[in-house]
Scaffold this motif. Structure first.
Motif, PDB file in Angstrom:
ATOM      1  N   LYS A  84      34.048 -19.484 -31.379  1.00 53.30           N
ATOM      2  CA  LYS A  84      35.054 -19.762 -30.642  1.00 53.30           C
ATOM      3  C   LYS A  84      34.842 -20.320 -29.259  1.00 53.30           C
ATOM      4  N   ALA A  85      33.853 -19.659 -28.724  1.00 53.87           N
ATOM      5  CA  ALA A  85      33.194 -19.819 -27.268  1.00 53.87           C
ATOM      6  C   ALA A  85      31.999 -19.366 -27.178  1.00 53.87           C
ATOM      7  N   LEU A  86      31.071 -20.030 -26.321  1.00 50.75           N
ATOM      8  CA  LEU A  86      29.746 -19.454 -25.858  1.00 50.75           C
ATOM      9  C   LEU A  86      29.377 -20.177 -24.860  1.00 50.75           C
ATOM     10  N   SER A  87      28.993 -19.091 -23.749  1.00 48.68           N
ATOM     11  CA  SER A  87      28.399 -19.335 -22.552  1.00 48.68           C
ATOM     12  C   SER A  87      27.117 -19.127 -22.137  1.00 48.68           C
ATOM     13  N   ALA A  88      26.384 -20.041 -21.634  1.00 47.92           N
ATOM     14  CA  ALA A  88      24.949 -19.569 -21.253  1.00 47.92           C
ATOM     15  C   ALA A  88      24.894 -18.664 -19.967  1.00 47.92           C
ATOM     16  N   HIS A  89      24.223 -17.710 -20.129  1.00 42.38           N
ATOM     17  CA  HIS A  89      23.971 -16.640 -18.926  1.00 42.38           C
ATOM     18  C   HIS A  89      22.462 -16.754 -18.357  1.00 42.38           C
ATOM     19  N   ASN A  90      21.693 -17.884 -18.808  1.00 46.32           N
ATOM     20  CA  ASN A  90      20.252 -17.859 -18.421  1.00 46.32           C
ATOM     21  C   ASN A  90      19.846 -17.830 -17.080  1.00 46.32           C
ATOM     22  N   GLY A  91      18.875 -17.372 -16.825  1.00 47.67           N
ATOM     23  CA  GLY A  91      18.272 -16.950 -15.672  1.00 47.67           C
ATOM     24  C   GLY A  91      16.875 -16.841 -15.384  1.00 47.67           C
ATOM     25  N   VAL A  92      16.244 -16.417 -14.425  1.00 51.16           N
ATOM     26  CA  VAL A  92      14.897 -16.075 -14.195  1.00 51.16           C
ATOM     27  C   VAL A  92      14.379 -14.900 -13.690  1.00 51.16           C
ATOM     28  N   LEU A  93      13.244 -14.208 -14.268  1.00 49.83           N
ATOM     29  CA  LEU A  93      12.926 -12.779 -13.800  1.00 49.83           C
ATOM     30  C   LEU A  93      11.646 -12.832 -12.885  1.00 49.83           C
ATOM     31  N   TRP A  94      11.548 -12.017 -11.944  1.00 49.30           N
ATOM     32  CA  TRP A  94      10.513 -11.612 -11.369  1.00 49.30           C
ATOM     33  C   TRP A  94       9.092 -11.761 -12.107  1.00 49.30           C
ATOM     34  N   PRO A  95       8.066 -12.038 -11.788  1.00 52.30           N
ATOM     35  CA  PRO A  95       6.781 -12.091 -12.543  1.00 52.30           C
ATOM     36  C   PRO A  95       6.747 -10.581 -13.076  1.00 52.30           C
ATOM     37  N   ARG A  96       6.355 -10.497 -14.444  1.00 52.48           N
ATOM     38  CA  ARG A  96       6.324  -9.070 -15.196  1.00 52.48           C
ATOM     39  C   ARG A  96       5.021  -8.455 -14.699  1.00 52.48           C
ATOM     40  N   GLY A  97       5.280  -7.115 -14.743  1.00 54.47           N
ATOM     41  CA  GLY A  97       4.155  -6.154 -14.360  1.00 54.47           C
ATOM     42  C   GLY A  97       4.038  -5.909 -13.063  1.00 54.47           C
ATOM     43  N   SER A  98       3.019  -5.127 -12.689  1.00 54.94           N
ATOM     44  CA  SER A  98       2.876  -4.392 -11.333  1.00 54.94           C
ATOM     45  C   SER A  98       2.066  -5.585 -10.414  1.00 54.94           C
ATOM     46  N   GLU A  99       1.227  -6.658 -11.007  1.00 52.85           N
ATOM     47  CA  GLU A  99       0.229  -7.195 -10.035  1.00 52.85           C
ATOM     48  C   GLU A  99       0.820  -7.832  -8.845  1.00 52.85           C
ATOM     49  N   ALA A 100       2.098  -8.762  -9.214  1.00 49.18           N
ATOM     50  CA  ALA A 100       2.632  -9.242  -8.154  1.00 49.18           C
ATOM     51  C   ALA A 100       3.005  -8.424  -6.962  1.00 49.18           C
ATOM     52  N   LEU A 101       3.808  -7.185  -7.531  1.00 45.35           N
ATOM     53  CA  LEU A 101       4.005  -6.208  -6.431  1.00 45.35           C
ATOM     54  C   LEU A 101       3.116  -5.848  -5.419  1.00 45.35           C
ATOM     55  N   GLU A 102       1.910  -5.514  -6.023  1.00 48.62           N
ATOM     56  CA  GLU A 102       0.959  -5.037  -5.205  1.00 48.62           C
ATOM     57  C   GLU A 102       0.071  -6.167  -4.334  1.00 48.62           C
ATOM     58  N   ASP A 109       0.873  -1.135   0.143  1.00 50.61           N
ATOM     59  CA  ASP A 109       0.133   0.015   0.132  1.00 50.61           C
ATOM     60  C   ASP A 109       0.936   1.375   0.138  1.00 50.61           C
ATOM     61  N   LYS A 110       2.043   1.078   0.116  1.00 49.91           N
ATOM     62  CA  LYS A 110       2.966   2.400   0.174  1.00 49.91           C
ATOM     63  C   LYS A 110       4.182   2.201  -1.082  1.00 49.91           C
ATOM     64  N   ILE A 111       3.852   1.275  -2.047  1.00 52.24           N
ATOM     65  CA  ILE A 111       4.995   1.320  -2.941  1.00 52.24           C
ATOM     66  C   ILE A 111       4.663   2.570  -3.921  1.00 52.24           C
ATOM     67  N   PRO A 112       5.847   3.407  -4.212  1.00 52.35           N
ATOM     68  CA  PRO A 112       5.544   4.606  -4.882  1.00 52.35           C
ATOM     69  C   PRO A 112       4.925   4.299  -6.082  1.00 52.35           C
ATOM     70  N   ALA A 113       3.865   4.964  -6.717  1.00 55.78           N
ATOM     71  CA  ALA A 113       3.200   4.737  -7.812  1.00 55.78           C
ATOM     72  C   ALA A 113       3.815   4.814  -9.140  1.00 55.78           C
ATOM     73  N   GLU A 114       5.139   5.330  -9.181  1.00 56.85           N
ATOM     74  CA  GLU A 114       6.017   5.218 -10.315  1.00 56.85           C
ATOM     75  C   GLU A 114       6.505   3.955 -10.532  1.00 56.85           C
ATOM     76  N   PHE A 115       6.775   3.035  -9.425  1.00 57.98           N
ATOM     77  CA  PHE A 115       7.414   1.887  -9.490  1.00 57.98           C
ATOM     78  C   PHE A 115       6.381   0.847 -10.326  1.00 57.98           C
ATOM     79  N   LEU A 116       5.021   1.064 -10.042  1.00 55.41           N
ATOM     80  CA  LEU A 116       4.019   0.384 -10.385  1.00 55.41           C
ATOM     81  C   LEU A 116       3.530   0.696 -11.919  1.00 55.41           C
ATOM     82  N   MET A 117       4.058   1.723 -12.389  1.00 53.13           N
ATOM     83  CA  MET A 117       3.777   2.153 -13.713  1.00 53.13           C
ATOM     84  C   MET A 117       4.207   1.483 -15.051  1.00 53.13           C
ATOM     85  N   PRO A 118       3.536   0.886 -15.924  1.00 52.01           N
ATOM     86  CA  PRO A 118       4.274   0.468 -17.091  1.00 52.01           C
ATOM     87  C   PRO A 118       5.389   1.396 -17.692  1.00 52.01           C
TER      88      PRO A 118
END
Length: 482
Positions: free
Chosen positions: A418-436, A172-181
């Motif tokens: 000559k060389a190739l390395s995987a830097h794969n990963g996972v990201l937080w759920p997209r958008g603002s719904e999870a944050l809210e 309820d106190k997250i800055p509105a700008e953080f939640l904006m697309p």
């Protein structure tokens, strides 16, 4: 019943539950096959190496590092061109003067200087056809002004996100700008001209940058990296980025198990048991530790042998996978001192926010030395890409340049990776719904849960300097839990 009696019965019930579900039997291992430590560290990248040095050398804490590769270093990748014995850094490129970075280099006697990027002629091409795009990149002054506006924004909220999200506000106190697309935020704050620089450095937003919450872009490109770009204060080791990890390995050798993978784990409030297996001799070892520090990205694949409970699954299952590869390739048909940027046609004539409107991106940039036609490869995708598929994508993308007449070459271009390395990963759920819904608070509530602590790029910004700074805060809290 008294409170004391209730507490005793509770402990008995906990112990009974533990032994009832115990799967790992210490009697299956001889004395040489059991290692006891205060902390088991999973992963020997930036976070794991830093934590191991701090805990063992400075904080009187016994450790064991479990690393599946045969070297330390994580996203540090160094290729040696045999023709000239030149080292080429194709993973981590540079470092910010942030947190413990400078002190860490000095500790290991790693000389460093200012980072200077090569000045290359940019060739913007259609990612689907290889044809030249009629795209006008932002002017340098416009880029600088956009970055300075972004700097003012991230500076305002830095205490909420660095180092890490320990102080992040309740939903309820997250800055509105953080939640904006982010697309809406960028247009409103007039920072569109900074977007190409932001995505080139961070790789953020593959598929559609605009739908991300602005917080997710802050996580990818926060205060430390923005200041480094604006002020030009990045640094790099003079010899090789790998030198730090080579010297750390020499120091910690007796407490590192390279080429080892987790086979089975049991974790509870009393401690952890981990069975690891060496790829070289197939020998299994039992690690008994009071705490475990997890440093790789928490994908379901990585966590499969880590006996997740319902609380952990609820937090980690919704994360979005990403596939990233970096490498070095010999590409004789592309002129040297060139950077080829594969982008969607939607960027024409100058829609900078459309720069990631495609399921993958590819960049090929000259590395030197002159005459070898070596290029650094950066490939990112929002769909599954295997190692061999990544190679094929690079090769076919180069051939598109030939077929479209974008480069002056006839026939097939012999691309030699000559060389190739995987830097794969996972990201937080997209958008603002999870944050809210309190995602950050749920994520950080896992710290210390079941004797487990978490660090690495998934918990802060992904740059080494930020990871070291955040890991320091985790180490402090882990020690208190001991």
């Amino acid at each position: 019943m008294s409170r004391t009696q209730a507490s005793v019965l509770g402990l008995i019930a906990l112990a009974c539950a533990h032994f009832a579900r115990a799967k790992i039997d210490e009697r299956d291992f001889d004395a040489a096959g059991v290692i006891e430590r205060d902390v088991a560290i999973i992963g020997g990248g930036a976070a794991g190496t830093y934590a191991a040095v701090r805990l063992r050398e400075d904080l009187n804490t016994s450790i064991i590092v479990i690393e599946p590769k045969n070297w330390l270093g994580g996203h540090v990748d160094t290729h040696v061109a045999p023709e000239t014995n030149t080292t080429l850094e194709y993973g981590v490129q540079s470092y910010m003067q942030y947190g413990p970075t400078v002190a860490l280099f000095e500790r290991f006697g790693v000389e460093f200087g200012s980072f200077t990027s090569r000045r290359l002629a940019t060739l913007n091409v259609d990612v689907e056809t290889g044809k030249t795009l009629d795209y006008t990149a932002p002017a340098l002054n416009d880029t600088t002004e956009g970055l300075e506006r972004w700097l003012q924004f991230v500076e305002k909220y830095d205490s909420l996100v660095e180092p890490g999200f320990w102080n992040f506000p309740s939903p309820d106190k997250i800055p509105a700008e953080f939640l904006m697309p982010f697309g809406e935020f960028a247009r409103k704050q007039k920072i569109e001209a900074a977007v190409p620089r932001i995505v080139t450095i961070s790789g953020v937003g593959v598929g559609d940058l605009r739908i991300l919450s602005t917080l997710q872009v802050v996580q990818a490109f926060g205060l430390a990296v923005t200041k480094g770009v604006v002020e030009g204060t990045f640094i790099q080791p003079k010899v090789s980025n790998s030198l730090l990890y080579q010297r750390a390995y020499e120091l910690l050798t007796d407490d590192i198990r390279l080429g080892s993978t987790i086979q089975e784990t049991e974790r509870d409030p009393t401690g952890v048991r981990i069975i690891i297996q060496s790829e070289n001799d197939q020998v299994k070892t039992l690690i008994k530790a009071r705490k475990v520090l997890w440093t790789p990205y928490p994908s379901q694949g990585n966590l499969k042998p880590f006996d997740q409970d319902a609380k952990e699954l609820q937090v980690f299952e919704p994360w979005t996978p990403e596939w990233d590869y970096v490498g070095v390739a010999s590409i004789p048909c592309i002129p040297e001192n060139t950077s080829v940027q594969y982008m969607p046609r939607a960027v024409e004539p100058s829609d900078h926010l459309a720069i990631r409107d495609h399921p993958y991106f590819l960049t090929l940039g000259t590395t030197g030395p002159p005459g070898l036609h070596l290029f650094r490869v950066m490939l990112g995708a929002n769909f599954s890409v295997t190692h061999e598929e990544a190679k094929a994508m690079v090769t076919s993308s180069v051939q598109k340049l030939v077929e479209a007449g974008t480069v002056n070459h006839t026939g097939h271009c012999e691309v030699d990776i000559k060389a190739l390395s995987a830097h794969n990963g996972v990201l937080w759920p997209r958008g603002s719904e999870a944050l809210e819904q309190g995602f950050v608070q749920e994520l950080y509530s896992l710290q210390g849960h079941r004797s487990t602590w978490w660090t690495g790029r998934s918990w802060c910004e992904e740059y080494s300097s930020n990871v070291w700074a955040f890991t320091e805060t985790v180490v402090e809290r882990l020690l208190k839990s001991l």
